[in-house]
Design an enzyme around this catalytic site. Structure first.
Site, PDB file in Angstrom:
ATOM      1  N   HIS A 160      26.063  47.029 -10.696  1.00 26.46           N
ATOM      2  CA  HIS A 160      24.341  46.782  -9.750  1.00 26.46           C
ATOM      3  C   HIS A 160      24.161  45.379 -10.397  1.00 26.46           C
ATOM      4  O   HIS A 160      24.393  44.960 -11.563  1.00 26.46           O
ATOM      5  CB  HIS A 160      24.137  47.969 -10.179  1.00 26.46           C
ATOM      6  CG  HIS A 160      23.732  48.598 -12.222  1.00 26.46           C
ATOM      7  ND1 HIS A 160      24.884  48.666 -12.488  1.00 26.46           N
ATOM      8  CD2 HIS A 160      22.895  47.744 -12.682  1.00 26.46           C
ATOM      9  CE1 HIS A 160      24.469  49.276 -14.291  1.00 26.46           C
ATOM     10  NE2 HIS A 160      22.972  47.894 -13.742  1.00 26.46           N
ATOM     11  N   HIS A 168      27.054  44.275 -13.131  1.00 31.05           N
ATOM     12  CA  HIS A 168      27.589  44.623 -14.346  1.00 31.05           C
ATOM     13  C   HIS A 168      27.613  46.072 -14.031  1.00 31.05           C
ATOM     14  O   HIS A 168      27.308  46.704 -13.723  1.00 31.05           O
ATOM     15  CB  HIS A 168      26.854  44.141 -15.099  1.00 31.05           C
ATOM     16  CG  HIS A 168      25.238  45.283 -15.928  1.00 31.05           C
ATOM     17  ND1 HIS A 168      24.441  44.138 -14.737  1.00 31.05           N
ATOM     18  CD2 HIS A 168      24.413  46.209 -15.643  1.00 31.05           C
ATOM     19  CE1 HIS A 168      23.436  44.594 -15.090  1.00 31.05           C
ATOM     20  NE2 HIS A 168      23.770  45.490 -15.647  1.00 31.05           N
ATOM     21  N   ASP A 210      20.588  44.148 -11.743  1.00 31.23           N
ATOM     22  CA  ASP A 210      19.808  44.840 -12.238  1.00 31.23           C
ATOM     23  C   ASP A 210      18.412  44.569 -11.827  1.00 31.23           C
ATOM     24  O   ASP A 210      17.559  43.557 -10.651  1.00 31.23           O
ATOM     25  CB  ASP A 210      18.925  44.665 -13.511  1.00 31.23           C
ATOM     26  CG  ASP A 210      20.069  44.625 -14.800  1.00 31.23           C
ATOM     27  OD1 ASP A 210      20.763  45.893 -14.636  1.00 31.23           O
ATOM     28  OD2 ASP A 210      20.190  44.365 -15.902  1.00 31.23           O
ATOM     29  N   ARG A 255      18.709  45.903 -25.688  1.00 32.09           N
ATOM     30  CA  ARG A 255      18.426  44.891 -24.585  1.00 32.09           C
ATOM     31  C   ARG A 255      16.634  44.324 -24.602  1.00 32.09           C
ATOM     32  O   ARG A 255      16.389  44.699 -24.477  1.00 32.09           O
ATOM     33  CB  ARG A 255      19.074  45.530 -23.565  1.00 32.09           C
ATOM     34  CG  ARG A 255      19.060  44.597 -22.689  1.00 32.09           C
ATOM     35  CD  ARG A 255      19.706  45.833 -21.125  1.00 32.09           C
ATOM     36  NE  ARG A 255      18.639  44.729 -19.751  1.00 32.09           N
ATOM     37  CZ  ARG A 255      19.556  44.632 -18.639  1.00 32.09           C
ATOM     38  NH1 ARG A 255      20.666  45.955 -18.667  1.00 32.09           N
ATOM     39  NH2 ARG A 255      18.829  44.982 -17.866  1.00 32.09           N
TER      40      ARG A 255
END
Length: 314
Positions: free
Chosen positions: A137, A287, A139, A302
């Site tokens: 995907h 990713h 994000d 993150r």
């Protein structure tokens, strides 16, 4: 351009991506100026995607010239890796803020108790909160302005496993046969969060969020403004259908593009160590977080950076 060894399969109308043999894509847009880097050391991890940067610390006050070279490296290599970055959450956030406005994922709370600003999120996976990001995907493509980039730091890693993979969507586009490019260059696709984040939500929560986040439309082929590079911009997690074609043709095209985008020749794989940081361009890469470490523990920190509205070939 694609290349096949003598005697290998070649594209056919029924299986246009059925070739094998050397699969070679350009790393840069046609007009790019491939200059050396002067302010840090860059070690490529594959021919087209992924580079390890050494010689700088991200927790410091990086000079504008260093940031400019890092931006060029990000555009050229799509994901950058930095080892031995023992930085604080405040330094992590400050580095990300040098690249643009920070964003909060609407389904995760990035703010910490007592804070009113967006902060670094802690993502802890173990036997009770299993890793479920093992699907290719980009994000938040269900957002009108999907993320520009993300900065992810390893805090605690399992004894083995838990790698993350990225795939180069510029190379994926460049390697498509010309007739497939002609079919998809001017198409749009619908993106939505219901099949992913919505799958485990109670209906009242979906009803509350739905007006804020309706389905959105993005070009199947996205153009990166800084480089003019065309990239595939559909993904298994969030793309629902291609618009303007029949359901059968949409399914055919998406299956073909997904299978093509998952070729190992387009990928780089990162074996994490504590204090490793990955910084990736969410526009040009997909990713996948390998969920092969259950029931071991994996803790990451993150934060992501606001993007812009995707533009297409038109």
């Amino acid at each position: 351009m694609t290349y096949a060894l003598p005697g290998t399969a070649a594209p056919t109308p029924t299986d246009p991506l059925g070739y094998f043999g050397p699969i070679i894509a350009p790393r840069l847009a046609a007009a790019a100026d491939d200059r050396p880097y002067e302010l840090f050391t860059l070690n490529p991890q594959t021919p087209t995607i992924g580079a390890e940067i050494s010689g700088i610390q991200l927790g410091g006050n990086l000079a504008e010239e260093v940031l400019a070279e890092l931006r060029r490296a990000l555009l050229e290599w799509k994901v950058l890796f930095f080892r031995d970055q023992d930085i604080t959450r405040t330094e992590h956030r400050a580095f990300a803020a040098r690249w643009g406005e920070l964003e909060q994922h609407p389904f995760y709370k990035y703010t910490q108790p007592g804070q009113s600003d967006i902060d670094v999120a802690t993502l802890a996976k173990d036997a009770t909160a299993v890793g479920a990001e093992n699907i290719w995907h980009n994000d938040v493509t269900w957002h009108r302005t999907p993320s520009f980039a993300a900065v992810l730091r390893a805090v605690e890693i399992p004894p083995v496993g838990g790698d993350t993979l990225w795939a180069d969507m510029g190379a994926a586009y460049d390697l498509l046969p010309e007739d497939i490019k002609a079919r998809i260059d001017h198409l749009d696709a619908e993106h939505d969060w219901l099949r992913s984040f919505g799958s485990g939500m109670p209906q009242d929560a979906i009803d509350l969020l739905r007006p804020q986040f309706p389905p959105v439309t993005h070009p199947v082929v996205r153009v990166i403004p800084e480089t003019g590079r065309r990239v595939l911009f559909v993904n298994v997690a969030f793309t629902q259908r291609i618009l303007g074609v029949s359901a059968d043709e949409s399914n055919e095209l998406l299956r073909m593009l997904y299978r093509h985008a998952m070729r190992p020749e387009l990928q780089v794989r990162l074996r994490w160590q504590p204090n490793t940081i990955a910084f990736w361009d969410n526009r040009t890469s997909q990713h996948y977080a390998s969920s092969d470490y259950f029931p071991a523990r994996r803790v990451m920190e993150r934060i992501s950076i606001v993007g812009d509205t995707p533009i297409g070939v038109d």
